[in-house]
Design a protein around this motif. Structure first.
Motif, PDB file in Angstrom:
ATOM      1  N   THR A  63       0.966  -1.370   0.010  1.00 10.53           N
ATOM      2  CA  THR A  63       0.234   0.105   0.028  1.00 10.53           C
ATOM      3  C   THR A  63       1.035   1.338   0.054  1.00 10.53           C
ATOM      4  O   THR A  63       0.375   2.462   0.300  1.00 10.53           O
ATOM      5  CB  THR A  63      -0.890  -0.046   1.196  1.00 10.53           C
ATOM      6  OG1 THR A  63      -0.430  -0.009   2.473  1.00 10.53           O
ATOM      7  CG2 THR A  63      -2.094  -1.111   1.084  1.00 10.53           C
ATOM      8  N   GLY A  64       2.033   1.122  -0.019  1.00 13.47           N
ATOM      9  CA  GLY A  64       3.108   2.176  -0.222  1.00 13.47           C
ATOM     10  C   GLY A  64       3.333   2.943   1.086  1.00 13.47           C
ATOM     11  O   GLY A  64       3.740   4.266   1.130  1.00 13.47           O
ATOM     12  N   GLU A  65       3.214   2.335   2.035  1.00 12.72           N
ATOM     13  CA  GLU A  65       3.516   2.913   3.406  1.00 12.72           C
ATOM     14  C   GLU A  65       4.916   3.343   3.826  1.00 12.72           C
ATOM     15  O   GLU A  65       5.078   4.193   4.175  1.00 12.72           O
ATOM     16  CB  GLU A  65       3.117   1.768   4.710  1.00 12.72           C
ATOM     17  CG  GLU A  65       2.917   2.618   6.001  1.00 12.72           C
ATOM     18  CD  GLU A  65       2.253   1.835   6.835  1.00 12.72           C
ATOM     19  OE1 GLU A  65       3.001   1.741   8.221  1.00 12.72           O
ATOM     20  OE2 GLU A  65       1.198   0.988   6.782  1.00 12.72           O
ATOM     21  N   PHE A  66       5.776   2.731   3.223  1.00 10.93           N
ATOM     22  CA  PHE A  66       7.194   3.000   3.285  1.00 10.93           C
ATOM     23  C   PHE A  66       7.546   4.160   2.308  1.00 10.93           C
ATOM     24  O   PHE A  66       8.824   4.460   2.172  1.00 10.93           O
ATOM     25  CB  PHE A  66       7.927   1.723   3.008  1.00 10.93           C
ATOM     26  CG  PHE A  66       7.830   0.713   3.896  1.00 10.93           C
ATOM     27  CD1 PHE A  66       7.687   1.137   5.373  1.00 10.93           C
ATOM     28  CD2 PHE A  66       7.333  -0.544   3.607  1.00 10.93           C
ATOM     29  CE1 PHE A  66       7.154  -0.081   6.336  1.00 10.93           C
ATOM     30  CE2 PHE A  66       6.639  -1.398   4.341  1.00 10.93           C
ATOM     31  CZ  PHE A  66       6.908  -1.366   5.857  1.00 10.93           C
ATOM     32  N   GLY A  67       6.886   4.629   1.542  1.00  7.21           N
ATOM     33  CA  GLY A  67       7.234   5.791   0.476  1.00  7.21           C
ATOM     34  C   GLY A  67       7.556   5.112  -0.964  1.00  7.21           C
ATOM     35  O   GLY A  67       7.385   3.763  -1.045  1.00  7.21           O
ATOM     36  N   PRO A  68       7.909   6.011  -1.817  1.00 10.10           N
ATOM     37  CA  PRO A  68       8.094   5.577  -3.171  1.00 10.10           C
ATOM     38  C   PRO A  68       9.726   5.022  -3.270  1.00 10.10           C
ATOM     39  O   PRO A  68      10.321   5.159  -2.406  1.00 10.10           O
ATOM     40  CB  PRO A  68       8.227   6.999  -4.015  1.00 10.10           C
ATOM     41  CG  PRO A  68       8.563   7.934  -2.915  1.00 10.10           C
ATOM     42  CD  PRO A  68       7.866   7.554  -1.637  1.00 10.10           C
ATOM     43  N   ASN A  69       9.810   4.142  -4.358  1.00 11.50           N
ATOM     44  CA  ASN A  69      10.923   3.524  -4.319  1.00 11.50           C
ATOM     45  C   ASN A  69      12.057   4.283  -4.779  1.00 11.50           C
ATOM     46  O   ASN A  69      11.945   5.110  -5.643  1.00 11.50           O
ATOM     47  CB  ASN A  69      10.764   2.303  -5.347  1.00 11.50           C
ATOM     48  CG  ASN A  69       9.937   1.301  -5.006  1.00 11.50           C
ATOM     49  OD1 ASN A  69       9.669   1.043  -3.613  1.00 11.50           O
ATOM     50  ND2 ASN A  69       9.082   0.427  -5.902  1.00 11.50           N
TER      51      ASN A  69
END
Length: 69
Positions: A63-69
């Protein structure tokens, strides 16, 4: 540590890993936990996560909780 219990596990690396194994982790399922280790240093220790924590991590990553790659 080649005779350690960790060497008996079936380790898997992401299919998105680069050809030179840069910044990759491997996982193995023990039945009771998910083990995670640095693919560049397979003889080092591994981290172990129970099913609840591992599933929460996967959900957060998806869900993108860690931010963009």
């Amino acid at each position: 540590m080649s005779g350690s219990p960790l060497s008996a596990l079936s380790w898997r690396k992401s299919s998105l890993s680069g050809p030179r194994d840069v910044c990759c982790v491997e996982i193995a399922f023990t039945g009771a936990a998910t083990a995670v280790r640095d693919s560049k240093n397979p003889d080092s220790d591994a981290l172990f996560f129970d099913e609840r924590v591992w599933n929460r991590f996967l959900l957060a990553a998806k869900t993108g909780e860690f931010g963009p790659n």
